[in-house]
Design a protein around this motif. Structure first.
Motif, short mmCIF file in Angstrom:
data_model
loop_
_atom_site.label_atom_id
_atom_site.label_comp_id
_atom_site.label_asym_id
_atom_site.label_seq_id
_atom_site.Cartn_x
_atom_site.Cartn_y
_atom_site.Cartn_z
N GLY A 206 0.82 -1.21 0.00
CA GLY A 206 0.00 0.00 0.00
C GLY A 206 0.85 1.26 0.00
O GLY A 206 0.53 2.24 -0.69
N PHE A 207 1.94 1.23 0.74
CA PHE A 207 2.84 2.38 0.78
C PHE A 207 3.43 2.66 -0.60
O PHE A 207 3.42 3.79 -1.08
CB PHE A 207 3.96 2.12 1.79
N LEU A 208 3.95 1.63 -1.25
CA LEU A 208 4.56 1.82 -2.57
C LEU A 208 3.53 2.23 -3.61
O LEU A 208 3.83 3.03 -4.51
CB LEU A 208 5.28 0.54 -3.01
N LYS A 209 2.32 1.73 -3.49
CA LYS A 209 1.24 2.11 -4.42
C LYS A 209 0.99 3.62 -4.34
O LYS A 209 0.97 4.32 -5.36
CB LYS A 209 -0.03 1.35 -4.08
N LEU A 210 0.82 4.13 -3.12
CA LEU A 210 0.59 5.56 -2.95
C LEU A 210 1.81 6.38 -3.34
O LEU A 210 1.69 7.45 -3.94
CB LEU A 210 0.19 5.84 -1.49
N PHE A 211 2.97 5.89 -2.99
CA PHE A 211 4.23 6.58 -3.30
C PHE A 211 4.34 6.85 -4.79
O PHE A 211 4.60 7.97 -5.23
CB PHE A 211 5.39 5.71 -2.81
N PHE A 212 4.10 5.80 -5.59
CA PHE A 212 4.28 5.97 -7.03
C PHE A 212 3.09 6.62 -7.71
O PHE A 212 3.23 7.20 -8.79
CB PHE A 212 4.64 4.63 -7.67
N GLU A 213 1.92 6.56 -7.09
CA GLU A 213 0.79 7.30 -7.64
C GLU A 213 1.01 8.81 -7.52
O GLU A 213 0.57 9.58 -8.36
CB GLU A 213 -0.52 6.89 -6.95
#
Length: 232
Positions: A206-213
């Motif tokens: 979830g962290f990486l998803k938001l980070f790259f979004e």
């Protein structure tokens, strides 16, 4: 005493401090402990490092230098990598650094926590810290980490891999705060509370998803391998 011999003794003392600070914490470790671990006299430790604070700041400087080297390596051969790819390598490198070298990471966070007090109420900062040459070096060089992140984001905006409406400086500092926050909360998540549907894997996903979004925009979301307990 030759320069090489001096450097080797400094290195030996610092290596002992890194191990002891990592095992027992800074407050519980004394200069005498470091001297015994390094197998030299306490007086000789004080010859090279004027106080325990000076020694801890030397450790902090080494940690920041290692993280800076990691950030630099994220660029690789820049002609073959986009800015987004550099940021992907950078954030994964940072997360590995947190796991593999926690004593350096904690020292880095301690230094960052000290900066507001140093800026606003310098007279409340210990003279042993202010007098350390390593503190001066840290004040002068700690922004190098941010400069590398800003460079990567600027590169991505230019090559089209990162959305063009972003401001490189504010974006990196936002992401930097997310990276630090993630590293601090991970321990709590790892306890896997029964009444909250999350675990370490789903949290990272979830962290990486938001980070790259943030970098790419929600129309091109970060994709990861499906895992059990996926948060998004």
């Amino acid at each position: 005493m030759g320069v090489y011999e001096r450097q080797q003794r400094e290195k030996k003392i610092l290596e002992a401090a890194i191990q002891l600070f990592g095992e027992g914490g800074v407050h519980a470790t004394t200069v005498s402990d470091v001297a015994r671990k390094a197998r030299i006299s306490k007086g000789l430790v004080y010859f090279y490092y004027k106080s325990k604070e000076d020694l801890y700041l030397a450790l902090t400087k080494k940690g920041i230098d290692e993280l800076k080297d990691l950030f630099n390596k994220s660029f690789g051969k820049t002609k073959e990598k986009t800015g987004l790819e550099v940021m992907s390598t950078l954030v994964e490198g940072y997360l590995s650094f947190v796991q593999e070298k926690p004593v350096f990471h904690e020292a880095l966070l301690d230094f960052f926590s000290l900066l507001p007090l140093y800026q606003q109420e310098k007279d409340r900062v210990s003279p042993l810290i202010l007098e350390s040459p390593y503190f001066t070096k840290l004040i002068q060089s700690h922004h190098d980490l941010a400069k590398l992140g800003i460079k990567a984001i600027s590169m991505g905006i230019k090559d089209g891999s990162i959305r063009p409406d972003l401001h490189a400086e504010s974006t990196f500092y936002t992401l930097w705060s997310m990276m630090i926050g993630y590293s601090k909360v991970t321990g709590s998540i790892s306890l896997e509370p029964t009444d909250i549907k999350i675990n370490a894997e789903s949290w990272k996903n979830g962290f990486l998803k938001l980070f790259f979004e943030i970098l790419k925009g929600s129309h091109t979301p970060f994709k990861s391998q499906p895992i059990q307990g996926k948060l998004f």
